[in-house]
Write a protein that holds these residues in place. Structure first.
Motif, mmCIF file in Angstrom:
data_model
loop_
_atom_site.group_PDB
_atom_site.id
_atom_site.type_symbol
_atom_site.label_atom_id
_atom_site.label_comp_id
_atom_site.label_asym_id
_atom_site.label_seq_id
_atom_site.Cartn_x
_atom_site.Cartn_y
_atom_site.Cartn_z
ATOM 1 N N TYR A 31 0.884 -1.178 0.000
ATOM 2 C CA TYR A 31 0.000 0.000 0.000
ATOM 3 C C TYR A 31 0.913 1.217 0.000
ATOM 4 O O TYR A 31 1.694 1.426 0.910
ATOM 5 C CB TYR A 31 -0.873 -0.089 1.259
ATOM 6 C CG TYR A 31 -1.323 1.203 1.924
ATOM 7 C CD1 TYR A 31 -2.019 2.201 1.225
ATOM 8 C CD2 TYR A 31 -1.090 1.397 3.287
ATOM 9 C CE1 TYR A 31 -2.452 3.349 1.878
ATOM 10 C CE2 TYR A 31 -1.519 2.540 3.950
ATOM 11 C CZ TYR A 31 -2.202 3.523 3.238
ATOM 12 O OH TYR A 31 -2.624 4.649 3.889
ATOM 13 N N SER A 43 -4.516 4.095 10.890
ATOM 14 C CA SER A 43 -3.362 3.870 10.020
ATOM 15 C C SER A 43 -3.788 2.831 8.987
ATOM 16 O O SER A 43 -4.333 1.776 9.363
ATOM 17 C CB SER A 43 -2.181 3.337 10.848
ATOM 18 O OG SER A 43 -1.083 3.088 10.010
ATOM 19 N N SER A 56 -2.381 0.569 7.103
ATOM 20 C CA SER A 56 -1.925 -0.819 7.209
ATOM 21 C C SER A 56 -2.514 -1.517 8.433
ATOM 22 O O SER A 56 -2.553 -2.747 8.488
ATOM 23 C CB SER A 56 -0.401 -0.871 7.238
ATOM 24 O OG SER A 56 0.097 -0.058 8.277
HETATM 25 C C1 DP6 Z 1 5.251 0.879 3.258
HETATM 26 O O1 DP6 Z 1 -0.174 2.293 7.088
HETATM 27 O O2 DP6 Z 1 1.922 3.406 7.919
HETATM 28 O O3 DP6 Z 1 4.305 -0.175 5.169
HETATM 29 O O4 DP6 Z 1 -2.132 5.060 6.459
HETATM 30 O O5 DP6 Z 1 -0.513 6.942 6.644
HETATM 31 O O6 DP6 Z 1 -0.788 5.321 8.554
HETATM 32 P P1 DP6 Z 1 -0.837 5.540 7.046
HETATM 33 O O7 DP6 Z 1 0.323 4.670 6.427
HETATM 34 P P2 DP6 Z 1 0.922 3.263 6.831
HETATM 35 O O8 DP6 Z 1 1.686 2.887 5.488
HETATM 36 C C2 DP6 Z 1 2.340 1.671 5.351
HETATM 37 C C3 DP6 Z 1 3.069 1.591 4.078
HETATM 38 C C4 DP6 Z 1 3.975 0.393 3.920
HETATM 39 C C5 DP6 Z 1 3.345 -0.655 3.005
HETATM 40 C C6 DP6 Z 1 2.245 -1.493 3.579
HETATM 41 O O9 DP6 Z 1 2.246 -1.790 4.784
HETATM 42 O O10 DP6 Z 1 1.388 -1.887 2.780
#
Ligand code: DP6
Length: 335
Positions: A10, A140, A142
């Motif tokens: 994501y 968040s 993830s």
């Molecule tokens: C690179 O869930 O930390 O881990 O929605 O802003 O809290 P927010 O972001 P977050 O993003 C995670 C991004 C990642 C990829 C993933 O876990 O899919």
């Protein structure tokens, strides 16, 4: 609630915490946040919550919790009349460079939904878990995937009929047994604070020259990895997982502003993993989050030779030789 590690990442969001592309992750089992919340009627003038992290006051976390409660209240209006006493602890070192927002927000959301259940006596367990994933997402993105296991999909995808952007699902798919206890050894290259906050990071995909292609690629990677995860095709699994990790970093390196979050030790580790795989034919691969640490993924049956390799060859690249051993698990539980 456990942490999770994404296989298809994501990266990029819009609206109220909605993903630009679907993602899939392994739910972990050892890296967990344990949270207790007590609810009392809120008197006028009282703050909405108090918060202890590992028995200590932690004002640094307050803005994130405040924002979370503000975002979720429209979806659970009775919350407004309550004061929350929140107490949380992590099973893993707080400053290990391991993202804790996923397990923390999932645990908090689950506590809140457990309380909300009394207002909805007819809710099924499934409905409650969906609501928890939905609320966790607002804390968040993830975190939406840290509810059930062994794998969760978040974001609408043709490959998974029930999937949607609002909450994650544990698809009714028979995953190949090799993935039920897949290992994740996290090599700590940098324990420091994240250099790019997730909100800033996701924002980099807005107007990114490769955004459209990236989002399309995530859709097809998800379809392809579903096939590998059901048949146990490790070669395909490895190819897709590593491609996703490096694409995530390629997106950061080509955004404006741009970031290189890998460090020399990260690159040394990736090269050693490739050399080891070529020499031994053992299915060891890596994935990365938005940082320098390396997650090593491999089947439990290959643990001995791989742990031996990690100890002898890889720990020299870790900050103070630190690593965390984890494996795929079945999701959050109420104690
Ligand atoms: C690179 O869930 O930390 O881990 O929605 O802003 O809290 P927010 O972001 P977050 O993003 C995670 C991004 C990642 C990829 C993933 O876990 O899919």
């Amino acid at each position: 609630a456990p942490s999770n590690i994404a296989l298809v990442k994501y990266w990029g969001k819009h609206g109220q915490q909605l993903p630009q592309n679907p993602s899939i992750s392994f739910t972990l089992s050892q890296c967990v946040t344990t949270t207790a919340v007590s609810f009392s009627p809120r008197q006028t003038g009282e703050t909405a919550f108090d918060f202890l992290f590992e028995q200590k006051k932690q004002p640094a976390f307050h803005p994130k919790i405040q924002q979370f409660l503000e975002r979720i209240t429209p979806y659970f209006p009775a919350l407004e009349g309550h004061r929350l006493s929140i107490s949380s602890q992590n099973s893993f070192p707080h400053s290990s460079g391991i993202a804790s927002s996923a397990s923390a927000m999932a645990a908090l959301a689950l506590c809140i939904v457990d309380f909300e259940k009394q207002f909805h006596p007819l809710w099924t367990e499934e409905a409650a878990l969906q609501k928890a994933s939905f609320l966790a997402r607002l804390g968040s993105g993830s975190a939406a995937r840290s509810i059930a296991g062994p794998l969760m999909v978040w974001g609408q995808s043709k490959a998974f009929p029930q999937s949607n952007d609002h909450y994650a699902i544990a698809p009714a798919v028979e995953w190949h047994p090799i993935f039920h206890d897949y290992q994740d050894t996290v090599l700590i290259v940098d324990k420091g604070q994240k250099k790019v906050s997730s909100t800033l990071g996701h924002g980099l995909m807005q107007g990114h020259p490769f955004a459209a292609q990236r989002f399309e690629q995530a859709h097809s990677h998800l379809e392809e990895i579903k096939a590998a995860l059901t048949t146990g095709d490790l070669e395909r699994f490895i190819d897709l997982t590593e491609a996703e990790a490096l694409t995530l970093h390629a997106m950061m390196m080509t955004s404006n502003p741009r970031f290189v979050l890998m460090q020399p030790n990260t690159l040394a580790l990736l090269q050693k993993v490739w050399d080891f795989r070529a020499q031994t034919d053992l299915p060891l691969c890596f994935t990365l989050d938005a940082g320098a640490n390396v997650h090593l993924l491999y089947p439990r049956q290959d643990r001995n030779p791989i742990m031996d390799f990690i100890q002898k060859e890889l720990l020299v690249h870790c900050q103070q030789g630190q690593y965390i051993e984890d494996q795929v698990g079945n999701g959050a539980k109420k104690n």
